[in-house]
Scaffold this motif. Structure first.
Motif, PDB file in Angstrom:
ATOM      1  N   PRO A  28      44.968  10.052  26.928  1.00 25.77           N
ATOM      2  CA  PRO A  28      44.132   9.333  25.958  1.00 25.77           C
ATOM      3  C   PRO A  28      42.659   9.725  26.065  1.00 25.77           C
ATOM      4  CG  PRO A  28      45.506   7.826  27.222  1.00 25.77           C
ATOM      5  CD  PRO A  28      45.729   9.184  27.803  1.00 25.77           C
ATOM      6  N   GLY A  29      42.050   9.975  24.917  1.00 25.60           N
ATOM      7  CA  GLY A  29      40.598  10.255  24.891  1.00 25.60           C
ATOM      8  C   GLY A  29      40.251  11.710  25.125  1.00 25.60           C
ATOM      9  N   ILE A  30      41.206  12.531  25.561  1.00 24.52           N
ATOM     10  CA  ILE A  30      40.880  13.952  25.778  1.00 24.52           C
ATOM     11  C   ILE A  30      41.129  14.702  24.478  1.00 24.52           C
ATOM     12  CG2 ILE A  30      41.443  16.083  27.014  1.00 24.52           C
ATOM     13  CD1 ILE A  30      42.105  14.502  29.428  1.00 24.52           C
ATOM     14  N   SER A  31      40.129  15.445  24.065  1.00 26.45           N
ATOM     15  CA  SER A  31      40.302  16.252  22.868  1.00 26.45           C
ATOM     16  C   SER A  31      39.454  17.504  23.063  1.00 26.45           C
ATOM     17  CB  SER A  31      39.844  15.439  21.666  1.00 26.45           C
ATOM     18  OG  SER A  31      39.680  16.251  20.563  1.00 26.45           O
ATOM     19  N   LEU A  32      40.095  18.556  23.541  1.00 25.35           N
ATOM     20  CA  LEU A  32      39.358  19.793  23.826  1.00 25.35           C
ATOM     21  C   LEU A  32      39.407  20.693  22.604  1.00 25.35           C
ATOM     22  CD1 LEU A  32      41.005  20.433  27.314  1.00 25.35           C
ATOM     23  CD2 LEU A  32      38.656  19.673  26.932  1.00 25.35           C
ATOM     24  N   ASN A  33      38.324  21.394  22.344  1.00 27.75           N
ATOM     25  CA  ASN A  33      38.377  22.354  21.241  1.00 27.75           C
ATOM     26  C   ASN A  33      38.731  23.742  21.795  1.00 27.75           C
ATOM     27  OD1 ASN A  33      36.060  23.512  22.231  1.00 27.75           O
ATOM     28  ND2 ASN A  33      34.790  22.082  21.091  1.00 27.75           N
ATOM     29  N   THR A  34      38.813  24.716  20.896  1.00 26.91           N
ATOM     30  CA  THR A  34      39.295  26.035  21.314  1.00 26.91           C
ATOM     31  C   THR A  34      38.415  26.665  22.396  1.00 26.91           C
ATOM     32  OG1 THR A  34      40.341  26.362  19.204  1.00 26.91           O
ATOM     33  CG2 THR A  34      39.859  28.352  20.440  1.00 26.91           C
ATOM     34  N   ALA A  35      37.080  26.569  22.242  1.00 36.13           N
ATOM     35  CA  ALA A  35      36.189  27.200  23.232  1.00 36.13           C
ATOM     36  C   ALA A  35      36.412  26.572  24.612  1.00 36.13           C
ATOM     37  CB  ALA A  35      34.739  27.024  22.799  1.00 36.13           C
ATOM     38  N   GLU A  36      36.584  25.265  24.635  1.00 37.83           N
ATOM     39  CA  GLU A  36      36.784  24.576  25.923  1.00 37.83           C
ATOM     40  C   GLU A  36      38.138  24.944  26.530  1.00 37.83           C
ATOM     41  OE1 GLU A  36      34.092  20.744  24.600  1.00 37.83           O
ATOM     42  OE2 GLU A  36      36.235  20.737  24.230  1.00 37.83           O
ATOM     43  N   LYS A  37      39.165  25.034  25.673  1.00 33.47           N
ATOM     44  CA  LYS A  37      40.489  25.393  26.194  1.00 33.47           C
ATOM     45  C   LYS A  37      40.467  26.821  26.741  1.00 33.47           C
ATOM     46  CE  LYS A  37      43.199  22.276  23.368  1.00 33.47           C
ATOM     47  NZ  LYS A  37      44.129  22.125  22.261  1.00 33.47           N
ATOM     48  N   LEU A  38      39.739  27.698  26.047  1.00 31.34           N
ATOM     49  CA  LEU A  38      39.643  29.078  26.536  1.00 31.34           C
ATOM     50  C   LEU A  38      38.963  29.125  27.896  1.00 31.34           C
ATOM     51  CD1 LEU A  38      38.707  31.267  23.457  1.00 31.34           C
ATOM     52  CD2 LEU A  38      40.439  31.808  25.180  1.00 31.34           C
ATOM     53  N   GLU A  39      37.912  28.342  28.034  1.00 25.93           N
ATOM     54  CA  GLU A  39      37.176  28.306  29.303  1.00 25.93           C
ATOM     55  C   GLU A  39      38.117  27.856  30.436  1.00 25.93           C
ATOM     56  OE1 GLU A  39      34.219  29.322  29.701  1.00 25.93           O
ATOM     57  OE2 GLU A  39      33.765  28.575  31.704  1.00 25.93           O
ATOM     58  N   ILE A  40      38.893  26.828  30.158  1.00 21.82           N
ATOM     59  CA  ILE A  40      39.832  26.339  31.190  1.00 21.82           C
ATOM     60  C   ILE A  40      40.909  27.401  31.457  1.00 21.82           C
ATOM     61  CG2 ILE A  40      41.621  24.598  31.683  1.00 21.82           C
ATOM     62  CD1 ILE A  40      39.805  22.529  30.316  1.00 21.82           C
ATOM     63  N   ALA A  41      41.404  28.024  30.389  1.00 19.48           N
ATOM     64  CA  ALA A  41      42.465  29.029  30.577  1.00 19.48           C
ATOM     65  C   ALA A  41      41.956  30.208  31.421  1.00 19.48           C
ATOM     66  CB  ALA A  41      42.976  29.513  29.223  1.00 19.48           C
ATOM     67  N   HIS A  42      40.706  30.642  31.179  1.00 15.83           N
ATOM     68  CA  HIS A  42      40.158  31.736  31.990  1.00 15.83           C
ATOM     69  C   HIS A  42      40.079  31.305  33.461  1.00 15.83           C
ATOM     70  CE1 HIS A  42      39.355  34.912  29.168  1.00 15.83           C
ATOM     71  NE2 HIS A  42      38.768  34.076  28.327  1.00 15.83           N
ATOM     72  N   GLN A  43      39.693  30.065  33.688  1.00 14.92           N
ATOM     73  CA  GLN A  43      39.608  29.584  35.071  1.00 14.92           C
ATOM     74  C   GLN A  43      41.003  29.513  35.701  1.00 14.92           C
ATOM     75  OE1 GLN A  43      37.264  29.314  37.187  1.00 14.92           O
ATOM     76  NE2 GLN A  43      38.488  28.356  38.792  1.00 14.92           N
ATOM     77  N   LEU A  44      42.003  29.098  34.911  1.00 15.74           N
ATOM     78  CA  LEU A  44      43.378  29.043  35.447  1.00 15.74           C
ATOM     79  C   LEU A  44      43.859  30.442  35.813  1.00 15.74           C
ATOM     80  CD1 LEU A  44      44.967  26.463  32.960  1.00 15.74           C
ATOM     81  CD2 LEU A  44      44.422  26.081  35.379  1.00 15.74           C
ATOM     82  N   ALA A  45      43.414  31.434  35.024  1.00 10.24           N
ATOM     83  CA  ALA A  45      43.795  32.818  35.342  1.00 10.24           C
ATOM     84  C   ALA A  45      43.108  33.246  36.641  1.00 10.24           C
ATOM     85  CB  ALA A  45      43.429  33.740  34.189  1.00 10.24           C
ATOM     86  N   ARG A  46      41.847  32.845  36.813  1.00  8.68           N
ATOM     87  CA  ARG A  46      41.150  33.166  38.083  1.00  8.68           C
ATOM     88  C   ARG A  46      41.859  32.496  39.258  1.00  8.68           C
ATOM     89  NH1 ARG A  46      36.011  33.214  35.267  1.00  8.68           N
ATOM     90  NH2 ARG A  46      35.974  30.975  35.168  1.00  8.68           N
ATOM     91  N   LEU A  47      42.342  31.291  39.014  1.00  8.80           N
ATOM     92  CA  LEU A  47      43.055  30.544  40.056  1.00  8.80           C
ATOM     93  C   LEU A  47      44.400  31.219  40.363  1.00  8.80           C
ATOM     94  CD1 LEU A  47      43.365  27.865  41.711  1.00  8.80           C
ATOM     95  CD2 LEU A  47      44.127  26.752  39.610  1.00  8.80           C
ATOM     96  N   GLY A  48      44.907  31.955  39.383  1.00  8.90           N
ATOM     97  CA  GLY A  48      46.143  32.717  39.611  1.00  8.90           C
ATOM     98  C   GLY A  48      47.417  31.939  39.322  1.00  8.90           C
ATOM     99  N   VAL A  49      47.354  30.971  38.389  1.00 11.03           N
ATOM    100  CA  VAL A  49      48.602  30.266  38.070  1.00 11.03           C
ATOM    101  C   VAL A  49      49.578  31.265  37.452  1.00 11.03           C
ATOM    102  CG1 VAL A  49      47.374  28.074  37.695  1.00 11.03           C
ATOM    103  CG2 VAL A  49      47.961  29.492  35.723  1.00 11.03           C
ATOM    104  N   ASP A  50      50.868  30.977  37.568  1.00  6.99           N
ATOM    105  CA  ASP A  50      51.863  31.915  37.042  1.00  6.99           C
ATOM    106  C   ASP A  50      52.061  31.747  35.545  1.00  6.99           C
ATOM    107  OD1 ASP A  50      52.926  33.151  39.632  1.00  6.99           O
ATOM    108  OD2 ASP A  50      52.915  31.003  40.046  1.00  6.99           O
ATOM    109  N   VAL A  51      52.022  30.485  35.092  1.00  8.10           N
ATOM    110  CA  VAL A  51      52.224  30.207  33.663  1.00  8.10           C
ATOM    111  C   VAL A  51      51.156  29.220  33.199  1.00  8.10           C
ATOM    112  CG1 VAL A  51      53.889  29.406  31.911  1.00  8.10           C
ATOM    113  CG2 VAL A  51      54.732  30.341  34.081  1.00  8.10           C
ATOM    114  N   ILE A  52      50.593  29.505  32.015  1.00  9.04           N
ATOM    115  CA  ILE A  52      49.696  28.526  31.386  1.00  9.04           C
ATOM    116  C   ILE A  52      50.434  28.006  30.155  1.00  9.04           C
ATOM    117  CG2 ILE A  52      47.553  28.193  30.073  1.00  9.04           C
ATOM    118  CD1 ILE A  52      46.276  30.427  31.703  1.00  9.04           C
ATOM    119  N   GLU A  53      50.735  26.706  30.134  1.00 12.37           N
ATOM    120  CA  GLU A  53      51.262  26.137  28.892  1.00 12.37           C
ATOM    121  C   GLU A  53      50.034  25.791  28.054  1.00 12.37           C
ATOM    122  OE1 GLU A  53      55.020  23.647  27.591  1.00 12.37           O
ATOM    123  OE2 GLU A  53      53.699  22.427  28.828  1.00 12.37           O
TER     124      GLU A  53
END
Ligand code: KIV
Ligand code: ZN
Length: 518
Positions: free
Chosen positions: A20-45
């Protein structure tokens, strides 16, 4: 693949974003996805593409830009969902379609209003359809832990037969318990021999505070993919917390047969800060692994012990989760080149206009603050990123505060169309005055629900970070702001929350006119 390797499937951007209350836009989701890639997760849903054009666009952008992890898009069993998921992920280096349908009678009767036979047919058709597009197909029998095991096994067998490569068993409502879940999965293995040839995955919700324990029970039963979210965000009480799963396997994996992940745990603290900052979801101070106090020692006996030998009271080293990354990096005489280098060291590639903007902001802050740390830089860059996407922006403000007169604020706000709007208000306090002045300038009567101020680092000259949650037409939205001036940070957070609220209201109004597929 190494049989002891546990894959980390991160669902921060899909299940996490459903909080509830979270609403990320594309730029924010991209920023998080790049960080998840740096973290080395295997899959990003990356999202649920059929649900809105915004979700589709974000999944597509992540698929195009983010290298390393598999990028998954969620889809119900409907053809349109699967088509949308494929369209959104098809440009990823390694795309995945994740399709699901409930197998519990309570969902089948009341929500889907159909029959078990139909569920079997839908599962078969969905996996077969997804398979025409993509080799990597995941199937989830939703609410499996409250469903009849034999029936769930039949549905999973169908999915495997049609070519699903991962079978995920969700504890959708956080109902199961560790021993029960282990037993459920072991019986599933016995009933579906083909399950041994695919990856078994677990997806646990935290309604009873058992998500991490249940996920571990799943791993002990043979699961080799854990679905989780940074800071444990997700529907209701959230999902299993990624950082807890990763550090649990790292610290105690040897006690459970040597299971391990391949993540770069030194990126955990930073991932947690980024997700918290962009979602507005605070991390409780005593949160395991990434809470502010997770490595703090208060009692004299503990401090004494740790000073003599860290391991007396610490089972993990704070540096392994990235909590040592706050060395001073820049001062007020540092130039553009030094800033770019420091940002690059932090993993941000900033050039051209974005670098000019970041540099101007850095100079402004470095003038007021003697030393700019890595954590400050992270906060500034995230804040600048928000500037580009906000519908409204705070251009200037005047706030008069006194103990003898009620505080008064006047603001200039730039509208999404580029017009400068002004408004004034005399409020109960300076923050109240600036918030109401923004309402008056924009003509939007939003209601404040939450306001929080934190310091990015310790020290008197620390950057202030504010978070605002407000409500507009029954929908909540959040915004954050960073500045050495708390009133400015509050004003920035408020206009961003307002922009998000307006965006959500507009989307809801559009969807009411042309109902989406959901
Ligand atoms: O909790 C759940 O069941 C889900 C599925 C879509 C996997 O999120
Ligand atoms: Zn879920």
């Amino acid at each position: 693949m190494d049989p002891n390797r546990v894959l980390i499937f991160d669902t921060t951007l899909r299940d996490g974003e459903q909080s509830p209350g979270i609403s990320l836009n594309t730029a924010e989701k991209l920023e998080i996805a790049h960080q998840l890639a740096r973290l080395g997760v295997d899959v990003i849903e990356a999202g649920f593409p059929i649900t809105s054009p915004g979700d589709f666009e974000a999944v597509q952008a992540i698929s195009r830009e983010v290298e390393g992890p598999i990028i998954a898009g969620l889809a119900r069993t409907h053809v349109a969902d699967i088509d949308a998921a494929w369209e959104a992920v098809k440009e990823a280096e390694r795309p995945r379609i994740h399709t699901f349908i409930s197998t519990s009678d309570i969902h089948i009767e009341h929500q889907l209003q159909t029959t078990r036979e139909d569920v079997k047919g839908q599962a078969r058709a969905a996996v077969a359809h997804a398979k025409q597009y993509c080799d990597d197909v995941e199937f989830s029998p939703m609410d499996a832990t409250r469903a009849d095991l034999e029936f769930t096994a039949e549905v999973c067998a169908i999915a495997v037969e049609e070519g699903a490569t991962t079978i995920n068993i969700p504890d959708t409502v956080g109902y199961t318990m560790p021993a029960e879940y282990t037993n459920y999965l072991e019986r599933l293995y016995a009933l579906v021999p083909g399950l041994r040839d695919v990856v078994l995955s677990v997806h646990c919700h935290d309604d009873l505070g058992m998500a991490v324990a249940n996920s571990l029970a799943g791993v002990m039963a043979g699961a080799r993919q854990v679905e989780c979210a940074v800071n444990g965000i997700g529907e209701r009480a959230g999902n299993a917390s990624l950082e807890e799963i990763v550090m649990l396997l790292r610290t105690r994996g040897d006690a459970i047969g040597g299971v391990h992940t391949e993540l770069n745990s030194r990126e955990l603290a930073r991932s947690s800060r980024l997700v918290s900052r962009l979602t507005g979801y605070v991390v409780q101070p005593n949160k395991a692994i990434v809470g502010r106090n997770a490595f703090a020692h208060e009692s004299g006996i503990h401090q004494d012990g740790v000073l003599k030998e860290r391991e007396t009271y610490e089972i993990m080293d704070a540096t392994t989760v990235g909590l040592d990354s706050n060395a001073i990096v820049l001062g007020k005489h540092s130039g553009r080149h030094a800033l770019r280098q420091a940002l690059e060291d932090l993993g941000f590639t900033v050039s051209g206009q974005a670098l000019n903007q970041a540099f101007a902001r850095f100079k402004e802050i470095a003038d007021r603050k003697k030393q700019v740390t890595a954590m400050d830089l992270e906060a500034i860059v995230t804040d600048e990123l928000r500037e580009e996407i906000a519908g409204y922006t705070l251009e200037w403000f005047d706030v008069e505060a006194s103990s003898r007169r009620p505080p008064h604020a006047t603001v200039g706000v730039r509208s999404p169309e580029g017009t400068e709007l002004t408004g004034s208000f005399t409020g109960d306090g300076p923050v109240d005055a600036i918030f109401h002045a923004i309402n008056s300038a924009t003509g939007i009567e939003a209601k404040l629900r939450e306001f929080r101020v934190d310091a990015v680092t310790a020290g008197q000259d620390a950057l202030g970070e504010t978070s605002v949650v407000l409500e507009l037409d029954g929908r909540s939205a959040s915004g954050q702001g960073v500045s050495t001036d708390i009133i400015e940070a509050a004003g920035r957070a408020y206009v961003r929350a307002l922009s998000n609220a307006v965006r959500r209201r507009d989307v809801a109004e559009r969807e009411a006119l042309e109902p989406s597929a959901l």
